[in-house]
Design an enzyme around this catalytic site. Structure first.
Site, PDB file in Angstrom:
ATOM      1  N   ASP A 266      75.010 -29.072 109.818  1.00 35.22           N
ATOM      2  CA  ASP A 266      76.178 -28.912 108.948  1.00 35.22           C
ATOM      3  C   ASP A 266      75.656 -28.543 107.562  1.00 35.22           C
ATOM      4  OD1 ASP A 266      79.350 -30.095 109.275  1.00 35.22           O
ATOM      5  OD2 ASP A 266      78.679 -29.633 107.232  1.00 35.22           O
ATOM      6  N   ASP A 296      70.803 -17.061 104.968  1.00 36.32           N
ATOM      7  CA  ASP A 296      69.602 -16.533 105.628  1.00 36.32           C
ATOM      8  C   ASP A 296      68.392 -17.452 105.510  1.00 36.32           C
ATOM      9  OD1 ASP A 296      71.113 -14.470 106.387  1.00 36.32           O
ATOM     10  OD2 ASP A 296      70.318 -13.017 104.931  1.00 36.32           O
ATOM     11  N   ASP A 315      82.277 -25.921 115.966  1.00 33.72           N
ATOM     12  CA  ASP A 315      83.571 -26.554 115.636  1.00 33.72           C
ATOM     13  C   ASP A 315      83.872 -26.124 114.206  1.00 33.72           C
ATOM     14  OD1 ASP A 315      85.771 -28.187 115.809  1.00 33.72           O
ATOM     15  OD2 ASP A 315      84.673 -30.059 115.515  1.00 33.72           O
ATOM     16  N   CYS A 368      90.672 -26.614 114.904  1.00 32.81           N
ATOM     17  CA  CYS A 368      91.898 -27.420 115.004  1.00 32.81           C
ATOM     18  C   CYS A 368      92.999 -26.615 114.327  1.00 32.81           C
ATOM     19  CB  CYS A 368      91.723 -28.821 114.423  1.00 32.81           C
ATOM     20  SG  CYS A 368      91.065 -28.864 112.768  1.00 32.81           S
TER      21      CYS A 368
HETATM   22  C1  LIG Z   1      85.963 -28.983 111.736  1.00 29.86           C
HETATM   23  S1  LIG Z   1      84.718 -29.658 110.777  1.00 29.86           S
HETATM   24  C2  LIG Z   1      83.641 -30.336 111.976  1.00 29.86           C
HETATM   25  C3  LIG Z   1      84.120 -31.602 112.627  1.00 29.86           C
HETATM   26  C4  LIG Z   1      83.076 -32.247 113.509  1.00 29.86           C
HETATM   27  N1  LIG Z   1      82.518 -31.317 114.465  1.00 29.86           N
HETATM   28  C5  LIG Z   1      83.616 -33.447 114.249  1.00 29.86           C
HETATM   29  O1  LIG Z   1      83.903 -33.373 115.445  1.00 29.86           O
HETATM   30  O2  LIG Z   1      83.761 -34.491 113.604  1.00 29.86           O
HETATM   31  C6  LIG Z   1      83.855 -28.244 110.230  1.00 29.86           C
HETATM   32  C7  LIG Z   1      82.535 -28.521 109.580  1.00 29.86           C
HETATM   33  O3  LIG Z   1      81.901 -27.276 109.299  1.00 29.86           O
HETATM   34  C8  LIG Z   1      81.045 -27.471 108.203  1.00 29.86           C
HETATM   35  N2  LIG Z   1      80.638 -26.153 107.686  1.00 29.86           N
HETATM   36  C9  LIG Z   1      81.223 -25.393 106.738  1.00 29.86           C
HETATM   37  N3  LIG Z   1      80.537 -24.247 106.559  1.00 29.86           N
HETATM   38  C10 LIG Z   1      79.512 -24.273 107.425  1.00 29.86           C
HETATM   39  C11 LIG Z   1      78.445 -23.377 107.736  1.00 29.86           C
HETATM   40  N4  LIG Z   1      78.331 -22.197 107.101  1.00 29.86           N
HETATM   41  N5  LIG Z   1      77.552 -23.725 108.675  1.00 29.86           N
HETATM   42  C12 LIG Z   1      77.667 -24.906 109.332  1.00 29.86           C
HETATM   43  N6  LIG Z   1      78.647 -25.810 109.076  1.00 29.86           N
HETATM   44  C13 LIG Z   1      79.548 -25.488 108.143  1.00 29.86           C
HETATM   45  C14 LIG Z   1      81.870 -28.329 107.270  1.00 29.86           C
HETATM   46  O4  LIG Z   1      81.048 -29.012 106.348  1.00 29.86           O
HETATM   47  C15 LIG Z   1      82.588 -29.262 108.268  1.00 29.86           C
HETATM   48  O5  LIG Z   1      81.908 -30.486 108.381  1.00 29.86           O
END
Ligand SMILES: C[S@@+](CC[C@H](N)C(=O)[O-])C[C@H]1O[C@@H](n2cnc3c(N)ncnc32)[C@H](O)[C@@H]1O
Length: 436
Positions: A266, A296, A315, A368
């Site tokens: 994350d 990158d 997700d 979601c």
């Molecule tokens: C929908 S939430 C995830 C919920 C989690 N999977 C759960 O089940 O509790 C989306 C997540 O994507 C993360 N996020 C945002 N930009 C991102 C990126 N470029 N790469 C990876 N994660 C990212 C956010 O910090 C957030 O925690």
């Protein structure tokens, strides 16, 4: 608190919630932390009144407009008492305003306008206002869902259930249902997830011993289904690319019998800070959280995983439109520009996650959200630029995922109007085998 003080508190909260991106829940939490004198009944009344005004803001604002008033938190509070609580205007004026902590008395003009509220023909209300959605989103939903859009918007008027996921590493659903019954908690099994339990009473289980013991987690049924659709099996290498608090990682780990590995990524390290303690509680040892940059500079970290991961679960950050029963304030804050930014971010994340998938491995994309731009259209665009991936219809992997009953569609696409879950989308894509 007097009724007038309670109403003024709701108006103050509605003003603060409307002015900042912070979720309503946080505003309400900090408001009452700073006012310890408020009792639990005051807190409950103000919270419920505030949430109702947020859920029904479309109706309130249309009514305000029709009677010639500028919609404002103060007016929403008055109209809410008049129309939703059926209080006569005289009673509102005598018992619910004024005093040292109350809202300002309505002016003569406002009184004259408010008197008209009870005579309005509410059947004239346009669909967006009646459905309590901003116009642009109501139009988007109507274009996407046609006649069902009204039912979908209406489903957001009800409260989301409290749903648990039973941790199969530590308990069976029957055990937990029996324990809850002994405690006098009315609960039942979910229909599609074999791990879920829905509480029929609205209870806060966040401090329940079953949770402390890692035997249950709080997780909506749709999210449970999505995690199962990954078909993560013992021995697999899994990447949970947007792991957040680890909800999907923990659910996938439950099917891996302590064998294999889950790399939890994350960009927000703070969101991941509880993963290890939740995993320990759940008896899970195979999750490794790592904060990534989301650009990158991650290449070095990803190199050992490229082409070697059995399941990459994305997700993705999204509008959260599927969860607006729980967070009704958010639907009034989403803008078309913000939605476009999110769609671009999702596409970027997918393109960074895709190279990690092993030949024959799967990329699972979930949101979601109930908005096609973040869901079906996102996947269509991804597939057109990544021909090495093909769709794995959800209908075809439903049984292998251990889900109950059957599901006929290519994507998991649920709205709150279907079986009462949060709105959720999941697509499963498989990478073609390595060419000789
Ligand atoms: C929908 S939430 C995830 C919920 C989690 N999977 C759960 O089940 O509790 C989306 C997540 O994507 C993360 N996020 C945002 N930009 C991102 C990126 N470029 N790469 C990876 N994660 C990212 C956010 O910090 C957030 O925690």
């Amino acid at each position: 608190m007097t009724p007038a003080a309670r109403l003024a508190a709701a108006a103050e909260l509605l003003t603060a919630i409307g002015a900042a991106a912070t979720p309503a829940e946080q505003h309400i939490g900090s408001y009452f932390r700073a006012r310890r004198y408020a009792g639990s009944k005051d807190r409950r009344w103000v919270t419920e009144f505030t949430y109702r005004a947020l859920r029904r803001q479309g109706e309130l604002d249309w009514i305000a407009h029709e009677i010639g008033l500028e919609p404002s938190p103060r007016m929403r509070c008055f109209i809410s008492l008049l129309l939703f609580d059926d209080l006569p205007l005289a009673e509102v004026r005598s018992g619910w305003i004024g005093g040292p902590h109350g809202l300002e008395e309505p002016t003569a003009e406002e009184v004259a306008a408010l008197e008209k509220a009870a005579t309005l023909d509410l059947a004239q209300m346009p669909a967006a206002a009646a459905g309590n959605f901003p116009d642009w989103l109501a139009d988007t939903l109507t274009a996407q869902y046609g006649e069902s859009a009204a039912d979908i918007m209406a489903a957001y008027g009800s409260r989301a259930p409290v749903t648990l996921r039973v941790n199969g590493l530590k308990a069976t659903r029957e055990d937990i249902l029996a324990t809850l019954k002994e405690e006098g908690i009315d609960a039942e099994a979910t229909t599609l997830s074999p791990d879920g339990i829905i509480l029929n009473d609205r209870l806060n289980l966040s401090r329940h011993p079953l949770l402390d013991a890692g035997r249950i987690e709080l997780q909506d049924e749709a999210a449970q289904i999505a995690a199962r659709l990954a078909c993560a099996a013992p021995g697999m290498i899994v990447v949970d690319f947007c792991a957040g608090g680890g909800g999907k990682s923990l659910a996938m780990a439950a099917g891996m019998a302590h064998q294999g590995k889950i790399h939890a990524f994350d960009t927000n390290a703070r969101r991941m800070r509880d993963i290890q303690s939740r995993a320990t509680r759940a008896g899970v040892t195979l999750i490794e959280p790592v904060a990534i940059a989301g650009d990158d500079t991650d290449i070095e970290l990803f190199t050992p995983l490229v082409g070697g991961v059995d399941r990459v679960f994305v997700d993705a950050p999204c509008s959260g439109s599927g969860t607006w029963r729980r967070q009704p304030d958010q639907k009034w804050k989403l803008t078309a520009d913000r939605l476009a930014e999110l769609i671009a971010l999702q596409a970027d994340i997918l393109s960074r996650a895709a190279p990690l998938v092993a030949p024959g491995g799967r990329l699972i994309y979930a949101t979601c959200s109930i908005l096609a731009g973040e869901n079906e259209a996102q996947i269509e665009a991804f597939l057109s630029s990544h021909p090495e991936f093909m769709l794995c219809p959800v209908s075809e992997i439903w049984d292998a995922a251990g889900l109950t009953g059957s599901y006929e569609k290519t994507f998991l696409a649920l709205t709150p109007a279907d079986i009462g879950t949060d709105g959720f989308f999941t697509a499963v894509l498989e990478k073609g085998p390595r060419r000789a």
